[in-house]
Write a protein that holds these residues in place. Structure first.
Motif, mmCIF file in Angstrom:
data_model
loop_
_atom_site.group_PDB
_atom_site.id
_atom_site.type_symbol
_atom_site.label_atom_id
_atom_site.label_comp_id
_atom_site.label_asym_id
_atom_site.label_seq_id
_atom_site.Cartn_x
_atom_site.Cartn_y
_atom_site.Cartn_z
ATOM 1 N N MET A 1 0.845 -1.172 0.000
ATOM 2 C CA MET A 1 0.000 0.000 0.000
ATOM 3 C C MET A 1 0.892 1.237 0.000
ATOM 4 S SD MET A 1 -3.230 -0.995 0.240
ATOM 5 C CE MET A 1 -4.433 -0.303 1.304
ATOM 6 N N ALA A 2 0.373 2.281 -0.541
ATOM 7 C CA ALA A 2 1.013 3.589 -0.526
ATOM 8 C C ALA A 2 -0.007 4.569 0.033
ATOM 9 C CB ALA A 2 1.438 3.975 -1.935
ATOM 10 N N ASP A 3 0.437 5.769 0.352
ATOM 11 C CA ASP A 3 -0.480 6.798 0.845
ATOM 12 C C ASP A 3 -0.691 7.852 -0.220
ATOM 13 O OD1 ASP A 3 -0.626 5.533 3.267
ATOM 14 O OD2 ASP A 3 0.842 6.827 4.248
ATOM 15 N N ASP A 4 -1.934 8.338 -0.340
ATOM 16 C CA ASP A 4 -2.192 9.443 -1.252
ATOM 17 C C ASP A 4 -1.853 10.749 -0.546
ATOM 18 O OD1 ASP A 4 -4.335 10.116 0.392
ATOM 19 O OD2 ASP A 4 -5.873 9.567 -1.063
ATOM 20 N N ASP A 5 -2.104 11.884 -1.179
ATOM 21 C CA ASP A 5 -1.725 13.174 -0.608
ATOM 22 C C ASP A 5 -2.507 13.522 0.658
ATOM 23 O OD1 ASP A 5 -4.069 13.486 -2.012
ATOM 24 O OD2 ASP A 5 -3.476 15.348 -2.994
ATOM 25 N N ARG A 6 -3.546 12.770 0.980
ATOM 26 C CA ARG A 6 -4.304 12.995 2.213
ATOM 27 C C ARG A 6 -3.880 12.019 3.300
ATOM 28 N NH1 ARG A 6 -9.779 11.551 -0.131
ATOM 29 N NH2 ARG A 6 -8.351 10.140 -1.098
ATOM 30 N N GLY A 7 -2.892 11.155 3.011
ATOM 31 C CA GLY A 7 -2.455 10.174 3.981
ATOM 32 C C GLY A 7 -3.320 8.931 4.015
ATOM 33 N N VAL A 8 -4.210 8.769 3.023
ATOM 34 C CA VAL A 8 -5.086 7.612 2.953
ATOM 35 C C VAL A 8 -4.376 6.497 2.189
ATOM 36 C CG1 VAL A 8 -7.301 6.773 2.096
ATOM 37 C CG2 VAL A 8 -7.125 9.098 3.018
ATOM 38 N N ALA A 9 -4.419 5.301 2.752
ATOM 39 C CA ALA A 9 -3.764 4.158 2.099
ATOM 40 C C ALA A 9 -4.482 3.809 0.804
ATOM 41 C CB ALA A 9 -3.751 2.956 3.030
ATOM 42 N N ILE A 10 -3.723 3.667 -0.270
ATOM 43 C CA ILE A 10 -4.265 3.267 -1.565
ATOM 44 C C ILE A 10 -3.446 2.095 -2.100
ATOM 45 C CG2 ILE A 10 -5.199 5.514 -2.196
ATOM 46 C CD1 ILE A 10 -2.681 5.900 -3.942
ATOM 47 N N ARG A 12 -1.254 -0.134 -4.561
ATOM 48 C CA ARG A 12 -0.315 0.180 -5.637
ATOM 49 C C ARG A 12 -0.850 -0.241 -7.001
ATOM 50 N NH1 ARG A 12 3.768 -1.942 -1.676
ATOM 51 N NH2 ARG A 12 4.680 -0.080 -0.784
ATOM 52 N N PHE A 13 -1.872 -1.102 -7.014
ATOM 53 C CA PHE A 13 -2.441 -1.555 -8.274
ATOM 54 C C PHE A 13 -3.198 -0.444 -8.996
ATOM 55 C CE2 PHE A 13 -1.515 -5.557 -6.354
ATOM 56 C CZ PHE A 13 -1.375 -6.455 -7.380
ATOM 57 N N ARG A 14 -3.446 0.664 -8.358
ATOM 58 C CA ARG A 14 -4.162 1.765 -8.991
ATOM 59 C C ARG A 14 -3.366 2.317 -10.175
ATOM 60 N NH1 ARG A 14 -6.460 6.461 -5.386
ATOM 61 N NH2 ARG A 14 -8.060 4.895 -5.050
ATOM 62 N N THR A 15 -2.055 2.362 -10.040
ATOM 63 C CA THR A 15 -1.199 2.850 -11.118
ATOM 64 C C THR A 15 -1.084 1.773 -12.187
ATOM 65 O OG1 THR A 15 0.054 4.197 -9.577
ATOM 66 C CG2 THR A 15 1.104 3.712 -11.690
ATOM 67 N N ASP A 73 -7.514 -3.406 -7.475
ATOM 68 C CA ASP A 73 -7.041 -4.652 -6.886
ATOM 69 C C ASP A 73 -6.483 -5.617 -7.926
ATOM 70 O OD1 ASP A 73 -9.410 -5.243 -8.152
ATOM 71 O OD2 ASP A 73 -10.187 -6.493 -6.528
ATOM 72 N N ARG A 74 -6.232 -5.118 -9.128
ATOM 73 C CA ARG A 74 -5.697 -5.967 -10.187
ATOM 74 C C ARG A 74 -5.024 -5.099 -11.232
ATOM 75 N NH1 ARG A 74 -9.764 -9.503 -12.633
ATOM 76 N NH2 ARG A 74 -8.594 -9.413 -14.561
ATOM 77 N N LEU A 75 -4.221 -5.748 -12.067
ATOM 78 C CA LEU A 75 -3.501 -5.057 -13.130
ATOM 79 C C LEU A 75 -3.667 -5.853 -14.413
ATOM 80 C CD1 LEU A 75 -1.533 -2.864 -14.100
ATOM 81 C CD2 LEU A 75 0.336 -4.321 -13.289
ATOM 82 N N ASP A 76 -4.319 -5.259 -15.412
ATOM 83 C CA ASP A 76 -4.541 -5.881 -16.715
ATOM 84 C C ASP A 76 -3.755 -5.093 -17.752
ATOM 85 O OD1 ASP A 76 -7.340 -7.689 -16.490
ATOM 86 O OD2 ASP A 76 -7.137 -6.107 -14.997
ATOM 87 N N LEU A 77 -2.815 -5.751 -18.415
ATOM 88 C CA LEU A 77 -1.995 -5.080 -19.422
ATOM 89 C C LEU A 77 -2.084 -5.818 -20.757
ATOM 90 C CD1 LEU A 77 1.238 -4.403 -17.315
ATOM 91 C CD2 LEU A 77 -0.668 -2.838 -17.741
ATOM 92 N N ALA A 78 -2.154 -5.042 -21.814
ATOM 93 C CA ALA A 78 -2.109 -5.595 -23.165
ATOM 94 C C ALA A 78 -0.650 -5.888 -23.514
ATOM 95 C CB ALA A 78 -2.699 -4.608 -24.168
ATOM 96 N N VAL A 79 -0.432 -6.977 -24.239
ATOM 97 C CA VAL A 79 0.899 -7.338 -24.719
ATOM 98 C C VAL A 79 0.986 -6.910 -26.177
ATOM 99 C CG1 VAL A 79 2.552 -9.204 -25.118
ATOM 100 C CG2 VAL A 79 0.965 -9.326 -23.167
ATOM 101 N N LEU A 134 5.321 -3.322 -6.919
ATOM 102 C CA LEU A 134 4.095 -3.519 -6.155
ATOM 103 C C LEU A 134 4.348 -4.086 -4.765
ATOM 104 C CD1 LEU A 134 1.784 -4.963 -8.960
ATOM 105 C CD2 LEU A 134 1.967 -2.593 -8.160
ATOM 106 N N GLY A 135 5.571 -4.515 -4.500
ATOM 107 C CA GLY A 135 5.906 -5.026 -3.178
ATOM 108 C C GLY A 135 5.319 -6.387 -2.865
ATOM 109 N N LEU A 136 5.027 -7.168 -3.898
ATOM 110 C CA LEU A 136 4.482 -8.502 -3.673
ATOM 111 C C LEU A 136 5.564 -9.443 -3.139
ATOM 112 C CD1 LEU A 136 2.371 -8.843 -6.922
ATOM 113 C CD2 LEU A 136 1.512 -8.447 -4.599
ATOM 114 N N HIS A 137 5.142 -10.451 -2.406
ATOM 115 C CA HIS A 137 6.056 -11.483 -1.924
ATOM 116 C C HIS A 137 5.880 -12.784 -2.711
ATOM 117 C CE1 HIS A 137 8.484 -13.967 0.677
ATOM 118 N NE2 HIS A 137 7.484 -14.839 0.735
#
Length: 194
Positions: A1-10, A12-15, A73-79, A134-137
């Motif tokens: 998780m990362a924090d937005d400019d308000r300090g709210v956890a978001i 990393r999959f949003r990007t 909560d997911r990342l869909d990318l075209a190849v 994304l910091g996945l393990h």
């Protein structure tokens, strides 16, 4: 998780990144990709190898691919094959489990896009992104026993077989095992240095 400019956890999959390799470019999938990806969803062999039974119409596909950029909560990318500029498939990190820093991986290609190293590179790119950005393990997947080509791609990228889900798929009267595979961040980082 990362924090937005308000300090709210978001998450990393949003990007939704663009990942650049030698053979492929991975970029956010959009509604404009439906025409290029539809053959993948309609091809009998692709459907068999992935166990895909859906039969969505164009409106459903447009709604689905049009909404991928909004998913947190997911990342869909075209190849995209760099040599031709053609969309040849998709890679997905989904089933995100934030508490355990893990997710599922899947990949699918249009017919005739196999055997050129595109899947191997696309897999390595998205797995590397999962661990480094994304910091996945842990990243896991399931591959059906009748898809040894895909299993070889996953093994080349560092996935290790963990076990077998016996008779996990019933396809046209045949029961098929699924092999569970995963790759862990420590293994990825160790192997990426060598």
């Amino acid at each position: 998780m990362a924090d937005d400019d308000r300090g709210v956890a978001i998450p990393r999959f949003r990007t939704k990144p663009t990942l650049d390799g030698e053979l492929v470019l991975l970029r956010p999938v959009t509604v404009n990709d439906v025409a290029a990806l539809t053959p993948m969803l309609r091809d009998a062999q692709v459907r068999r190898l992935t166990g895909y039974r859906g039969d969505p119409g164009e409106a459903q596909l447009r709604a689905w691919y049009g909404s991928r950029g909004d998913q947190e909560d997911r990342l869909d990318l075209a190849v995209v094959e760099k040599a031709t500029g053609q969309i040849v498939g998709e890679v997905v990190l989904n089933e995100w489990d934030a508490d355990n820093e893990s997710c599922n991986f899947r990949i699918a290609f249009v017919p005739d896009a196999h055997g050129r190293g595109l899947g191997t590179e696309a897999t390595r790119l998205i797995v590397g992104h999962g661990f480094t950005r994304l910091g996945l393990h842990r990243i896991s997947l399931e591959v059906y026993a009748f898809n040894p080509r895909a299993r070889r791609v996953y093994e080349k990228a560092g996935f290790v077989a963990e076990g077998v889900l016996r008779d996990a798929l019933l396809w046209e009267g045949e029961r098929v095992d699924a092999v569970v595979m995963s790759i862990l961040a420590p293994d990825w980082f160790k192997n990426s240095r060598t």
